[in-house]
Design a protein around this motif. Structure first.
Motif, PDB file in Angstrom:
ATOM      1  N   LEU A 136      24.732  39.075  42.242  1.00 43.10           N
ATOM      2  CA  LEU A 136      25.803  38.496  43.052  1.00 43.10           C
ATOM      3  C   LEU A 136      27.137  38.631  42.333  1.00 43.10           C
ATOM      4  CD1 LEU A 136      26.967  36.819  45.388  1.00 43.10           C
ATOM      5  CD2 LEU A 136      26.273  34.775  44.128  1.00 43.10           C
ATOM      6  N   GLY A 137      27.151  38.257  41.070  1.00 45.74           N
ATOM      7  CA  GLY A 137      28.377  38.341  40.282  1.00 45.74           C
ATOM      8  C   GLY A 137      28.921  39.754  40.209  1.00 45.74           C
ATOM      9  N   ASN A 138      28.031  40.714  40.029  1.00 44.01           N
ATOM     10  CA  ASN A 138      28.457  42.120  39.973  1.00 44.01           C
ATOM     11  C   ASN A 138      29.106  42.561  41.283  1.00 44.01           C
ATOM     12  OD1 ASN A 138      27.647  42.582  37.323  1.00 44.01           O
ATOM     13  ND2 ASN A 138      25.621  43.319  37.915  1.00 44.01           N
ATOM     14  N   GLN A 139      28.541  42.121  42.405  1.00 42.44           N
ATOM     15  CA  GLN A 139      29.109  42.474  43.711  1.00 42.44           C
ATOM     16  C   GLN A 139      30.501  41.883  43.873  1.00 42.44           C
ATOM     17  OE1 GLN A 139      26.427  41.361  46.860  1.00 42.44           O
ATOM     18  NE2 GLN A 139      24.905  42.877  46.279  1.00 42.44           N
ATOM     19  N   LEU A 140      30.672  40.635  43.468  1.00 44.00           N
ATOM     20  CA  LEU A 140      31.976  39.987  43.590  1.00 44.00           C
ATOM     21  C   LEU A 140      33.006  40.662  42.683  1.00 44.00           C
ATOM     22  CD1 LEU A 140      30.873  36.238  43.661  1.00 44.00           C
ATOM     23  CD2 LEU A 140      31.529  37.676  45.601  1.00 44.00           C
ATOM     24  N   LYS A 141      32.614  40.956  41.459  1.00 44.32           N
ATOM     25  CA  LYS A 141      33.521  41.595  40.513  1.00 44.32           C
ATOM     26  C   LYS A 141      33.931  42.989  40.996  1.00 44.32           C
ATOM     27  CE  LYS A 141      34.011  43.096  35.742  1.00 44.32           C
ATOM     28  NZ  LYS A 141      33.363  43.235  34.434  1.00 44.32           N
ATOM     29  N   GLU A 142      32.960  43.755  41.471  1.00 42.92           N
ATOM     30  CA  GLU A 142      33.257  45.107  41.957  1.00 42.92           C
ATOM     31  C   GLU A 142      34.249  45.062  43.118  1.00 42.92           C
ATOM     32  OE1 GLU A 142      30.831  48.553  44.308  1.00 42.92           O
ATOM     33  OE2 GLU A 142      29.855  47.702  42.534  1.00 42.92           O
ATOM     34  N   ARG A 143      34.041  44.144  44.041  1.00 46.04           N
ATOM     35  CA  ARG A 143      34.941  44.017  45.192  1.00 46.04           C
ATOM     36  C   ARG A 143      36.338  43.599  44.737  1.00 46.04           C
ATOM     37  NH1 ARG A 143      36.397  45.632  50.233  1.00 46.04           N
ATOM     38  NH2 ARG A 143      37.250  43.900  51.405  1.00 46.04           N
ATOM     39  N   ARG A 144      36.410  42.645  43.819  1.00 42.63           N
ATOM     40  CA  ARG A 144      37.704  42.176  43.314  1.00 42.63           C
ATOM     41  C   ARG A 144      38.452  43.308  42.640  1.00 42.63           C
ATOM     42  NH1 ARG A 144      39.377  41.087  38.567  1.00 42.63           N
ATOM     43  NH2 ARG A 144      37.321  40.911  37.603  1.00 42.63           N
ATOM     44  N   GLU A 145      37.757  44.078  41.835  1.00 40.43           N
ATOM     45  CA  GLU A 145      38.389  45.195  41.136  1.00 40.43           C
ATOM     46  C   GLU A 145      38.830  46.286  42.109  1.00 40.43           C
ATOM     47  OE1 GLU A 145      35.441  46.178  38.178  1.00 40.43           O
ATOM     48  OE2 GLU A 145      36.325  44.788  36.727  1.00 40.43           O
ATOM     49  N   ASN A 146      38.023  46.549  43.137  1.00 41.53           N
ATOM     50  CA  ASN A 146      38.408  47.537  44.151  1.00 41.53           C
ATOM     51  C   ASN A 146      39.677  47.135  44.882  1.00 41.53           C
ATOM     52  OD1 ASN A 146      36.282  49.274  43.580  1.00 41.53           O
ATOM     53  ND2 ASN A 146      34.963  48.453  45.186  1.00 41.53           N
ATOM     54  N   LEU A 147      39.859  45.836  45.064  1.00 41.20           N
ATOM     55  CA  LEU A 147      41.055  45.316  45.734  1.00 41.20           C
ATOM     56  C   LEU A 147      42.235  45.169  44.786  1.00 41.20           C
ATOM     57  CD1 LEU A 147      39.406  42.555  47.958  1.00 41.20           C
ATOM     58  CD2 LEU A 147      40.297  44.768  48.714  1.00 41.20           C
ATOM     59  N   LYS A 148      41.974  45.421  43.480  1.00 39.49           N
ATOM     60  CA  LYS A 148      43.008  45.309  42.454  1.00 39.49           C
ATOM     61  C   LYS A 148      43.613  43.903  42.403  1.00 39.49           C
ATOM     62  CE  LYS A 148      44.197  50.246  42.574  1.00 39.49           C
ATOM     63  NZ  LYS A 148      42.867  50.663  42.402  1.00 39.49           N
ATOM     64  N   ILE A 149      42.714  42.915  42.457  1.00 42.53           N
ATOM     65  CA  ILE A 149      43.098  41.516  42.373  1.00 42.53           C
ATOM     66  C   ILE A 149      42.600  40.984  41.031  1.00 42.53           C
ATOM     67  CG2 ILE A 149      42.857  39.227  43.415  1.00 42.53           C
ATOM     68  CD1 ILE A 149      42.160  40.592  46.046  1.00 42.53           C
ATOM     69  N   THR A 150      43.404  40.207  40.351  1.00 43.44           N
ATOM     70  CA  THR A 150      42.997  39.671  39.054  1.00 43.44           C
ATOM     71  C   THR A 150      42.092  38.450  39.223  1.00 43.44           C
ATOM     72  OG1 THR A 150      44.861  38.134  38.855  1.00 43.44           O
ATOM     73  CG2 THR A 150      45.200  40.395  38.017  1.00 43.44           C
ATOM     74  N   GLN A 151      41.348  38.148  38.170  1.00 42.51           N
ATOM     75  CA  GLN A 151      40.531  36.941  38.180  1.00 42.51           C
ATOM     76  C   GLN A 151      41.409  35.712  38.362  1.00 42.51           C
ATOM     77  OE1 GLN A 151      38.335  37.182  34.486  1.00 42.51           O
ATOM     78  NE2 GLN A 151      36.475  37.777  35.569  1.00 42.51           N
ATOM     79  N   SER A 152      42.558  35.729  37.743  1.00 41.89           N
ATOM     80  CA  SER A 152      43.478  34.594  37.838  1.00 41.89           C
ATOM     81  C   SER A 152      43.924  34.361  39.278  1.00 41.89           C
ATOM     82  CB  SER A 152      44.692  34.840  36.939  1.00 41.89           C
ATOM     83  OG  SER A 152      45.584  33.754  37.004  1.00 41.89           O
ATOM     84  N   GLN A 153      44.221  35.435  39.988  1.00 38.04           N
ATOM     85  CA  GLN A 153      44.654  35.304  41.385  1.00 38.04           C
ATOM     86  C   GLN A 153      43.536  34.715  42.250  1.00 38.04           C
ATOM     87  OE1 GLN A 153      45.772  39.471  41.675  1.00 38.04           O
ATOM     88  NE2 GLN A 153      47.901  38.894  42.082  1.00 38.04           N
ATOM     89  N   VAL A 154      42.328  35.247  42.092  1.00 39.92           N
ATOM     90  CA  VAL A 154      41.199  34.749  42.893  1.00 39.92           C
ATOM     91  C   VAL A 154      40.901  33.297  42.542  1.00 39.92           C
ATOM     92  CG1 VAL A 154      38.738  35.020  43.400  1.00 39.92           C
ATOM     93  CG2 VAL A 154      40.188  37.045  43.202  1.00 39.92           C
ATOM     94  N   ALA A 155      40.883  32.993  41.255  1.00 37.17           N
ATOM     95  CA  ALA A 155      40.590  31.627  40.817  1.00 37.17           C
ATOM     96  C   ALA A 155      41.604  30.639  41.382  1.00 37.17           C
ATOM     97  CB  ALA A 155      40.572  31.565  39.289  1.00 37.17           C
ATOM     98  N   ASP A 156      42.884  30.989  41.316  1.00 40.11           N
ATOM     99  CA  ASP A 156      43.927  30.103  41.854  1.00 40.11           C
ATOM    100  C   ASP A 156      43.718  29.848  43.339  1.00 40.11           C
ATOM    101  OD1 ASP A 156      45.190  29.839  39.399  1.00 40.11           O
ATOM    102  OD2 ASP A 156      46.756  31.317  39.841  1.00 40.11           O
ATOM    103  N   LEU A 157      43.464  30.899  44.091  1.00 36.44           N
ATOM    104  CA  LEU A 157      43.285  30.764  45.539  1.00 36.44           C
ATOM    105  C   LEU A 157      42.007  30.017  45.902  1.00 36.44           C
ATOM    106  CD1 LEU A 157      44.434  34.338  46.625  1.00 36.44           C
ATOM    107  CD2 LEU A 157      45.652  32.191  47.077  1.00 36.44           C
ATOM    108  N   ALA A 158      40.976  30.173  45.078  1.00 33.49           N
ATOM    109  CA  ALA A 158      39.689  29.535  45.364  1.00 33.49           C
ATOM    110  C   ALA A 158      39.605  28.116  44.825  1.00 33.49           C
ATOM    111  CB  ALA A 158      38.552  30.373  44.780  1.00 33.49           C
TER     112      ALA A 158
END
Length: 78
Positions: free
Chosen positions: A14-36
């Protein structure tokens, strides 16, 4: 695109799928974490399969990443 969680799906998968999608969208962990509404450390652990995220957190993260969360649960006879 959907993330389907099955009973035997590992947290790492699951984690790998989320990370791959985030990287494909060129979104940082910080951006996703803030929004989530989770910490960067929590997202880091989720992406590496080291955390047990709540369903609410997973829904927020998948929504941010443009994914649909689909749970496939098995009925257990007691």
């Amino acid at each position: 695109m959907a993330v389907v969680i099955e009973n035997d799906m590992s947290k790492k998968t699951l984690g790998n799928q989320l990370k791959e999608r985030r990287e494909n969208l060129k979104i940082t962990q910080s951006q996703v974490a803030d929004l989530a509404g989770v910490s960067v450390n929590t997202l880091y652990k989720i992406e590496r399969g080291q955390a047990n995220p709540t369903l609410e957190s997973l829904e927020k993260i998948t929504d941010i990443l443009g994914l649909e969360l689909s749970l496939q649960l098995k009925k257990i006879e007691l």
